[in-house]
Every structure is written in structure tokens, then in C-alpha cells.
Write an enzyme that holds these catalytic residues in place. Structure first.
Site, PDB file in Angstrom:
ATOM      1  N   LYS A 111       0.835  -1.209   0.000  1.00 46.84           N
ATOM      2  CA  LYS A 111       0.000   0.000   0.000  1.00 46.84           C
ATOM      3  C   LYS A 111       0.866   1.254   0.000  1.00 46.84           C
ATOM      4  O   LYS A 111       0.549   2.243  -0.667  1.00 46.84           O
ATOM      5  CB  LYS A 111      -0.919   0.030   1.233  1.00 46.84           C
ATOM      6  CG  LYS A 111      -1.952  -1.066   1.247  1.00 46.84           C
ATOM      7  CD  LYS A 111      -3.079  -0.777   0.272  1.00 46.84           C
ATOM      8  CE  LYS A 111      -4.127  -1.843   0.345  1.00 46.84           C
ATOM      9  NZ  LYS A 111      -4.630  -2.390  -0.858  1.00 46.84           N
ATOM     10  N   LYS A 194      -5.092 -14.350 -11.292  1.00 49.56           N
ATOM     11  CA  LYS A 194      -6.445 -14.747 -10.936  1.00 49.56           C
ATOM     12  C   LYS A 194      -7.441 -13.622 -11.214  1.00 49.56           C
ATOM     13  O   LYS A 194      -7.068 -12.463 -11.362  1.00 49.56           O
ATOM     14  CB  LYS A 194      -6.495 -15.177  -9.472  1.00 49.56           C
ATOM     15  CG  LYS A 194      -6.180 -14.089  -8.472  1.00 49.56           C
ATOM     16  CD  LYS A 194      -6.411 -14.595  -7.052  1.00 49.56           C
ATOM     17  CE  LYS A 194      -6.322 -13.429  -6.078  1.00 49.56           C
ATOM     18  NZ  LYS A 194      -6.596 -13.771  -4.707  1.00 49.56           N
ATOM     19  N   LYS A 197     -11.038  -7.873  -8.713  1.00 52.61           N
ATOM     20  CA  LYS A 197     -11.898  -6.716  -8.949  1.00 52.61           C
ATOM     21  C   LYS A 197     -11.130  -5.630  -9.663  1.00 52.61           C
ATOM     22  O   LYS A 197     -11.609  -4.999 -10.583  1.00 52.61           O
ATOM     23  CB  LYS A 197     -12.337  -6.114  -7.607  1.00 52.61           C
ATOM     24  CG  LYS A 197     -13.164  -7.009  -6.778  1.00 52.61           C
ATOM     25  CD  LYS A 197     -13.569  -6.271  -5.504  1.00 52.61           C
ATOM     26  CE  LYS A 197     -14.145  -7.269  -4.527  1.00 52.61           C
ATOM     27  NZ  LYS A 197     -14.422  -6.735  -3.239  1.00 52.61           N
TER      28      LYS A 197
END
Ligand code: TRP
Length: 329
Positions: A111, A194, A197
Site C-alpha cells: 500500500k 487470478k 476486482k
């Protein structure tokens, strides 16, 4: 009976990966264990979502969970921020967590790299809040993906540390639950990792037939098998992986044969794939829309789930408060 707990952040819609990777297994697990499924709305505040969208995002996930078969009569469904005991335990666990331990977490470092202008303390203590989610229900099993394993490791560390410091076995050490042979990882349509979103490579449960077909027809392929028996590229392996989940075995075998004797036309494979995905998701999409607009039902589900979750959390917090030394005057 074992206690299972699973949380999901309230950002975005659920995709095929969520459905076949987790939700379909949850619908079985809820008959075998005491399951808590919650929406981690506090966790999603780390990125400061707009208040106007916040409630509808929670409502969307809840509707998608219910439409996918999570049963409020069997499981406890709730929203994290409606169980204030979580926040109380979070504060207490923060006192037992060292800054260095949190700074070393891979997800935190990611992050910081991705968003250096928003390194808030909520991001740093994200794993502590997750530990509070889990420990407040004294969960035994937590289904988590690879990216969350380190957070579960911190949860175990905090459970041990609390029990040791206060010299009382309040918390069990939760284990990562994996679905064993039932675990399916749904790849994305862009030929890489994979389905997710954020990557924009996914098919959502709320997508309509046209959207699904368009996305599948655009999926990345290669130039086709050159010689019989030549190895499959990752993009084609991915399409076959999804096909094997949504289609019947004969269909998958039929296209495999065609691949092996070099007669395959990827356009036909994709048409079949899109149609079979639709067979699974379109009925769910319809249910999602019904549930989303059913205020009475959603209110019923959430009131029931919140009451159950708070009762469980309050029982834990009574032990925690005693252990810490809080006493009534
Ligand atoms: N961090 C999890 C994720 O991003 C969501 C989550 C929050 C969670 N609290 C949890 C998952 C507790 C399992 C248990 O996917």
C-alpha cells in the site's frame, strides 16, 4: 461445532472468482459449522470512499451474498460497523501490537508503494482490526486467500500474546481454512493471474448476458495449436479452467480433443464458455436484483445477524474485560 468467520471489504461487485472460489463452498460449510459472514465496511474506510456510495456498496454485497445462497437462518450475516465490540477489541489489541510488526507486513508495504500520499494509521493497523474481527467471535477457522495469510498469522500471534499476558486462555488460535479439493482458483480473462476486482479482468455476478459475452469474446488467446500435442499457453489453460468449472465434463473434453488435434476455433470455445457462464450467473443476477430492492427482507436479515453477532461478541468481551482488569464501581 467449529466456528468459521469470513469477511469481505465493501468495495465493488462480486465476481466469478468470489463465487466459485469461496461462496459456493460457504453455502455447504454453513451446514457443518457455525458461520459468521460479515462485510468489512470499517476496513474499506482506509481508502476514504464517498459517504453517498458507502451504504449502497454494503447493500450490494449483502444482496450478492444472499443471492449466492448464504442462508440467514443458518449463518450469521452482519456489517462490521454495527458490532461496536469489534472496535473495542481493536483498541485493546493495538496495545499489544508493535509498530515494527505492522510495518513488516507485506500488504502494508504494498500500500505504501502504491499510494505514498495516503499512508494512514488505519492502513498500518489494518491487520489488528482484522484480528479483532476474528477473535471477537473466537473463530476456529478463517477461509483466506494467500494475500491474507500473513494477517491471520498476526491474529494468531495476538491471540497467544493476549492469553499469555493476561494469563487466561480467552482466545483460540484461528487456523486458515482451505477448501481442499473443492478449492478452485478462477483465472482472469486477460491471460495473467487470478480473477480480481481491480484488474478489470473479471466477470461480475451482476453482468448481463451481453456484457458477459462481450468480455469472454475479448479474452486473450494465442494463435492456436500448431502441432498435435503442443503445450497449451497460459491464456488457453485459463479458458479451459473456467470452462471446466461452468460446463459439463463432456463439453470440456470435446474442446480439449479439438485443441489436441488442432481443429479448435477459439471463437466457438468462447461462445460455449459465455453461454455456460450465463447459465450459472443469470439466475443469481435476477435474485440479486430482487433482494437488493426488498427492504423488508434485508432489514430482517441484518437485524437478525447483528443481534447474533453482538451476542457472540459481547460474551467474548466480558471475558476480555475481566482479563484486562476492567471492573465496575
Ligand atoms: N482483509 C480481508 C480482505 O481484504 C477482509 C477481512 C477483514 C477479513 N476482516 C476479516 C477476512 C476477517 C477474514 C476475516 O480480503
Amino acid at each position: 461445532m467449529k466456528t468459521v468467520l469470513s469477511g469481505i471489504r465493501s468495495t465493488g461487485h462480486l465476481h466469478l472468482g468470489n463465487y466459485f472460489g469461496a461462496l459456493r463452498n460457504f453455502t455447504q460449510l454453513q451446514h457443518q459449522a457455525k458461520c459468521y459472514f460479515f462485510i468489512a465496511d470499517l476496513h474499506s474506510l482506509t481508502t476514504h470512499p464517498k459517504p453517498d456510495d458507502f451504504h449502497s456498496n454494503v447493500r450490494i454485497i449483502l444482496s450478492e451474498y444472499l443471492a449466492s445462497g448464504l442462508d440467514p437462518e443458518k449463518s450469521t450475516l452482519f456489517v462490521q460497523s454495527s458490532v461496536p465490540e469489534v472496535s473495542e477489541l481493536f483498541v485493546l489489541l493495538n496495545m499489544l501490537t508493535y509498530k515494527g510488526e505492522l510495518e513488516r507486513t507485506a500488504s502494508f508495504k504494498d500500500k505504501v508503494r502504491q499510494n505514498p500520499q495516503n499512508v494512514n494509521a488505519g492502513l498500518l493497523t489494518y491487520p489488528v482490526l482484522m484480528a479483532a474481527d476474528i477473535l471477537v467471535h473466537r473463530a476456529d477457522w478463517v477461509p483466506v486467500g494467500k494475500d491474507q495469510e500473513q494477517h491471520l498469522e498476526i491474529t494468531r500471534l495476538l491471540a497467544r500474546r493476549f492469553n499469555k499476558i493476561y494469563n487466561t486462555p480467552v482466545f483460540p488460535e484461528p487456523e486458515a481454512y482451505n477448501f481442499g479439493g473443492n478449492l478452485v482458483k478462477i483465472p482472469g480473462l486477460d491471460g495473467t493471474g487470478k480473477m480480481g476486482k481491480s484488474e478489470g479482468n473479471g466477470i461480475y455476478l451482476v453482468d448481463d448476458e451481453k456484457t458477459i459475452t462481450k468480455k469472454v469474446m475479448r479474452a486473450v488467446t494465442d494463435s492456436g495449436p500448431q502441432t498435435p500435442g503442443s503445450p497449451m499457453s497460459q491464456e488457453i489453460v485459463n479458458l479451459f479452467t473456467i470452462l471446466s468449472v461452468v460446463s459439463d465434463p463432456q463439453t470440456t473434453a470435446y474442446f480439449k480433443d479439438q485443441y489436441n488435434n488442432c481443429t479448435i476455433r477459439y471463437g466457438d470455445l468462447k461462445k460455449q464458455l459465455a453461454a455456460d457462464i450465463c447459465k450459472h450467473t443469470l439466475p443469481i443476477k435476477e435474485r440479486i436484483e430482487e433482494i437488493y430492492h426488498d427492504d423488508t427482507y434485508l432489514k430482517y436479515v441484518i437485524e437478525k445477524g447483528t443481534a447474533e453477532a453482538r451476542a457472540s461478541a459481547q460474551a467474548t468481551m466480558q471475558l476480555v474485560r475481566e482479563a484486562v482488569g476492567f471492573k465496575a464501581f
